[in-house]
Design an enzyme around this catalytic site. Structure first.
Site, PDB file in Angstrom:
ATOM      1  N   LYS A  13       0.842  -1.222   0.000  1.00 61.74           N
ATOM      2  CA  LYS A  13       0.000   0.000   0.000  1.00 61.74           C
ATOM      3  C   LYS A  13       0.868   1.260   0.000  1.00 61.74           C
ATOM      4  CE  LYS A  13      -2.019  -1.113   3.894  1.00 61.74           C
ATOM      5  NZ  LYS A  13      -1.319  -2.375   4.187  1.00 61.74           N
ATOM      6  N   ARG A  88      -9.653   1.007   8.377  1.00 61.16           N
ATOM      7  CA  ARG A  88      -9.221  -0.352   8.643  1.00 61.16           C
ATOM      8  C   ARG A  88     -10.267  -1.132   9.426  1.00 61.16           C
ATOM      9  NH1 ARG A  88      -3.069  -1.759   9.415  1.00 61.16           N
ATOM     10  NH2 ARG A  88      -2.617   0.234   8.547  1.00 61.16           N
ATOM     11  N   ARG A 123      11.985  -5.975   4.318  1.00 64.03           N
ATOM     12  CA  ARG A 123      11.633  -4.550   4.293  1.00 64.03           C
ATOM     13  C   ARG A 123      12.601  -3.740   5.158  1.00 64.03           C
ATOM     14  NH1 ARG A 123       5.834  -2.014   5.353  1.00 64.03           N
ATOM     15  NH2 ARG A 123       5.873  -3.288   7.234  1.00 64.03           N
ATOM     16  N   ARG A 156      11.465  -2.321  10.752  1.00 63.03           N
ATOM     17  CA  ARG A 156      10.382  -1.884  11.633  1.00 63.03           C
ATOM     18  C   ARG A 156      10.195  -2.907  12.736  1.00 63.03           C
ATOM     19  NH1 ARG A 156       5.226   0.090   8.161  1.00 63.03           N
ATOM     20  NH2 ARG A 156       4.140  -1.261   9.629  1.00 63.03           N
ATOM     21  N   ARG A 167      -0.581  -9.315  12.942  1.00 63.41           N
ATOM     22  CA  ARG A 167      -1.170  -8.257  12.104  1.00 63.41           C
ATOM     23  C   ARG A 167      -2.029  -8.867  11.002  1.00 63.41           C
ATOM     24  NH1 ARG A 167       4.099  -5.435  10.381  1.00 63.41           N
ATOM     25  NH2 ARG A 167       2.778  -4.052   9.156  1.00 63.41           N
TER      26      ARG A 167
HETATM   27  P1  AP5 Z   1       4.834  -1.629   1.754  1.00 60.67           P
HETATM   28  O1  AP5 Z   1       4.506  -0.756   0.605  1.00 60.67           O
HETATM   29  O2  AP5 Z   1       5.640  -1.071   2.878  1.00 60.67           O
HETATM   30  O3  AP5 Z   1       3.501  -2.348   2.279  1.00 60.67           O
HETATM   31  P2  AP5 Z   1       2.297  -1.783   3.141  1.00 60.67           P
HETATM   32  O4  AP5 Z   1       1.074  -2.460   2.619  1.00 60.67           O
HETATM   33  O5  AP5 Z   1       2.327  -0.296   3.157  1.00 60.67           O
HETATM   34  O6  AP5 Z   1       2.731  -2.407   4.509  1.00 60.67           O
HETATM   35  P3  AP5 Z   1       2.613  -1.875   5.985  1.00 60.67           P
HETATM   36  O7  AP5 Z   1       3.314  -2.914   6.840  1.00 60.67           O
HETATM   37  O8  AP5 Z   1       3.129  -0.472   6.103  1.00 60.67           O
HETATM   38  O9  AP5 Z   1       1.112  -1.937   6.181  1.00 60.67           O
HETATM   39  P4  AP5 Z   1       0.365  -1.973   7.504  1.00 60.67           P
HETATM   40  O10 AP5 Z   1      -0.982  -1.693   6.998  1.00 60.67           O
HETATM   41  O11 AP5 Z   1       0.473  -3.171   8.337  1.00 60.67           O
HETATM   42  O12 AP5 Z   1       1.167  -0.902   8.362  1.00 60.67           O
HETATM   43  P5  AP5 Z   1       0.823   0.585   8.762  1.00 60.67           P
HETATM   44  O13 AP5 Z   1       2.086   1.324   8.787  1.00 60.67           O
HETATM   45  O14 AP5 Z   1      -0.313   1.100   7.963  1.00 60.67           O
HETATM   46  O15 AP5 Z   1       5.549  -2.935   1.160  1.00 60.67           O
HETATM   47  C1  AP5 Z   1       6.041  -3.932   2.031  1.00 60.67           C
HETATM   48  C2  AP5 Z   1       7.423  -4.408   1.539  1.00 60.67           C
HETATM   49  O16 AP5 Z   1       7.277  -5.056   0.277  1.00 60.67           O
HETATM   50  C3  AP5 Z   1       8.403  -3.259   1.294  1.00 60.67           C
HETATM   51  O17 AP5 Z   1       9.681  -3.701   1.653  1.00 60.67           O
HETATM   52  C4  AP5 Z   1       8.300  -2.997  -0.230  1.00 60.67           C
HETATM   53  O18 AP5 Z   1       9.492  -2.452  -0.730  1.00 60.67           O
HETATM   54  C5  AP5 Z   1       8.034  -4.402  -0.746  1.00 60.67           C
HETATM   55  N1  AP5 Z   1       7.209  -4.465  -1.945  1.00 60.67           N
HETATM   56  C6  AP5 Z   1       6.134  -3.687  -2.241  1.00 60.67           C
HETATM   57  N2  AP5 Z   1       5.581  -4.071  -3.409  1.00 60.67           N
HETATM   58  C7  AP5 Z   1       6.310  -5.156  -3.840  1.00 60.67           C
HETATM   59  C8  AP5 Z   1       6.215  -6.024  -4.983  1.00 60.67           C
HETATM   60  N3  AP5 Z   1       5.269  -5.894  -5.918  1.00 60.67           N
HETATM   61  N4  AP5 Z   1       7.102  -7.034  -5.077  1.00 60.67           N
HETATM   62  C9  AP5 Z   1       8.066  -7.207  -4.132  1.00 60.67           C
HETATM   63  N5  AP5 Z   1       8.199  -6.420  -3.043  1.00 60.67           N
HETATM   64  C10 AP5 Z   1       7.348  -5.406  -2.898  1.00 60.67           C
HETATM   65  O19 AP5 Z   1       0.284   0.380  10.250  1.00 60.67           O
HETATM   66  C11 AP5 Z   1       1.134  -0.028  11.301  1.00 60.67           C
HETATM   67  C12 AP5 Z   1       0.325  -0.138  12.580  1.00 60.67           C
HETATM   68  O20 AP5 Z   1      -0.271   1.160  12.884  1.00 60.67           O
HETATM   69  C13 AP5 Z   1      -0.870  -1.103  12.546  1.00 60.67           C
HETATM   70  O21 AP5 Z   1      -0.488  -2.415  12.839  1.00 60.67           O
HETATM   71  C14 AP5 Z   1      -1.773  -0.489  13.629  1.00 60.67           C
HETATM   72  O22 AP5 Z   1      -1.305  -0.818  14.914  1.00 60.67           O
HETATM   73  C15 AP5 Z   1      -1.580   1.025  13.447  1.00 60.67           C
HETATM   74  N6  AP5 Z   1      -2.566   1.602  12.511  1.00 60.67           N
HETATM   75  C16 AP5 Z   1      -2.287   2.239  11.337  1.00 60.67           C
HETATM   76  N7  AP5 Z   1      -3.420   2.644  10.745  1.00 60.67           N
HETATM   77  C17 AP5 Z   1      -4.443   2.262  11.555  1.00 60.67           C
HETATM   78  C18 AP5 Z   1      -5.856   2.367  11.454  1.00 60.67           C
HETATM   79  N8  AP5 Z   1      -6.434   2.953  10.394  1.00 60.67           N
HETATM   80  N9  AP5 Z   1      -6.602   1.856  12.465  1.00 60.67           N
HETATM   81  C19 AP5 Z   1      -6.021   1.283  13.534  1.00 60.67           C
HETATM   82  N10 AP5 Z   1      -4.678   1.117  13.677  1.00 60.67           N
HETATM   83  C20 AP5 Z   1      -3.897   1.619  12.694  1.00 60.67           C
END
Ligand code: AP5
Length: 210
Positions: A13, A88, A123, A156, A167
């Site tokens: 994402k 979410r 990552r 991370r 997660r």
């Molecule tokens: P990346 O683009 O970083 O993936 P992502 O989907 O953004 O992953 P996140 O781990 O950031 O998502 P998340 O939703 O768990 O975390 P968030 O920070 O929102 O890609 C991942 C890896 O793959 C990278 O290394 C990238 O380079 C690689 N990659 C990408 N595309 C690729 C491809 N096609 N092929 C190969 N490799 C590829 O949330 C973290 C925490 O915050 C949550 O757990 C929760 O506690 C809290 N939180 C955040 N938002 C909310 C909410 N709305 N409600 C409640 N809690 C929340």
């Protein structure tokens, strides 16, 4: 254009949101990045969010809802935005709907848990600006250094395998029901995971009709 990017942790994402943001000229809003910045700054929101995030749990809806409503009201969001990682839960989606926010598309990045578990070990993120890399798929120009700001790349804390599993469980239980929610509204655009970041971007642009 108002877009939501849905998908499991590590689905890509954040990576795709940054690419689309440059192409479409609209900001990306990542609640994950906002919360990590709040933790770094030691704000009350950061202090509350930290233990949920470290455990792979969702931060309570009321905290997220306040953050997101404040952010979308800012000047740079007037022509649209991309939501990364929010909503979410159904409660978060309902609060956006109640505020009268109308989305154009909800892109759901479809990827298996097995691919996620494999991918997360590689990552790396910038400890300063939050830019995301992958040691194999999206390497930085210089090992361990952010291309954008030159700061150090780190793992991370919530990318440890046990936390990723937690997660994923939370995603399937609390976030996946949003697919049916947005399908009922005619907005859901599923995109199957592609082998490369560039191919994923192309697949997303196709469903957006671009
Ligand atoms: P990346 O683009 O970083 O993936 P992502 O989907 O953004 O992953 P996140 O781990 O950031 O998502 P998340 O939703 O768990 O975390 P968030 O920070 O929102 O890609 C991942 C890896 O793959 C990278 O290394 C990238 O380079 C690689 N990659 C990408 N595309 C690729 C491809 N096609 N092929 C190969 N490799 C590829 O949330 C973290 C925490 O915050 C949550 O757990 C929760 O506690 C809290 N939180 C955040 N938002 C909310 C909410 N709305 N409600 C409640 N809690 C929340």
């Amino acid at each position: 254009m108002k877009l939501i990017l849905l998908g499991a942790p590590g689905a890509g994402k954040g990576t795709q949101a940054e690419i689309l943001s440059k192409m479409l000229g609209i900001p990306t809003i990542s609640t994950g990045n906002i919360l990590r910045a709040a933790i770094k700054d030691g704000t009350p929101v950061g202090l509350e969010a930290k233990h949920y995030m470290d455990a792979g749990k969702l931060v309570p809806d009321e905290v997220i809802i306040e953050i997101i409503h404040e952010r979308v009201a800012e000047e740079d969001c007037k022509d649209g935005y991309i939501l990364d990682g929010v909503p979410r839960t159904i409660a978060q989606a309902e609060s956006l709907e109640k505020a009268g926010i109308v989305f154009d598309h909800v892109v759901s990045l479809e990827i298996s848990d097995e691919v996620i578990m494999d991918r997360m070990g590689g990552r790396r993120v910038c400890e300063h600006c939050g830019a995301s890399y992958h040691v194999v798929a999206v390497p930085p120009k210089a090992e361990g250094v952010c291309d954008t700001c030159g700061c150090k790349l780190v793992r991370r804390k919530d990318d440890e395998p046990e936390t990723v599993r937690a997660r994923l469980e939370v995603y399937h239980k609390k976030t996946e029901p949003l697919k049916a929610y947005y399908a009922e509204r005619g907005l859901l655009r599923p995109v199957e995971n592609q082998p490369t970041v560039a191919e994923n971007s192309e697949a997303i642009l196709r469903v957006l009709g671009r």
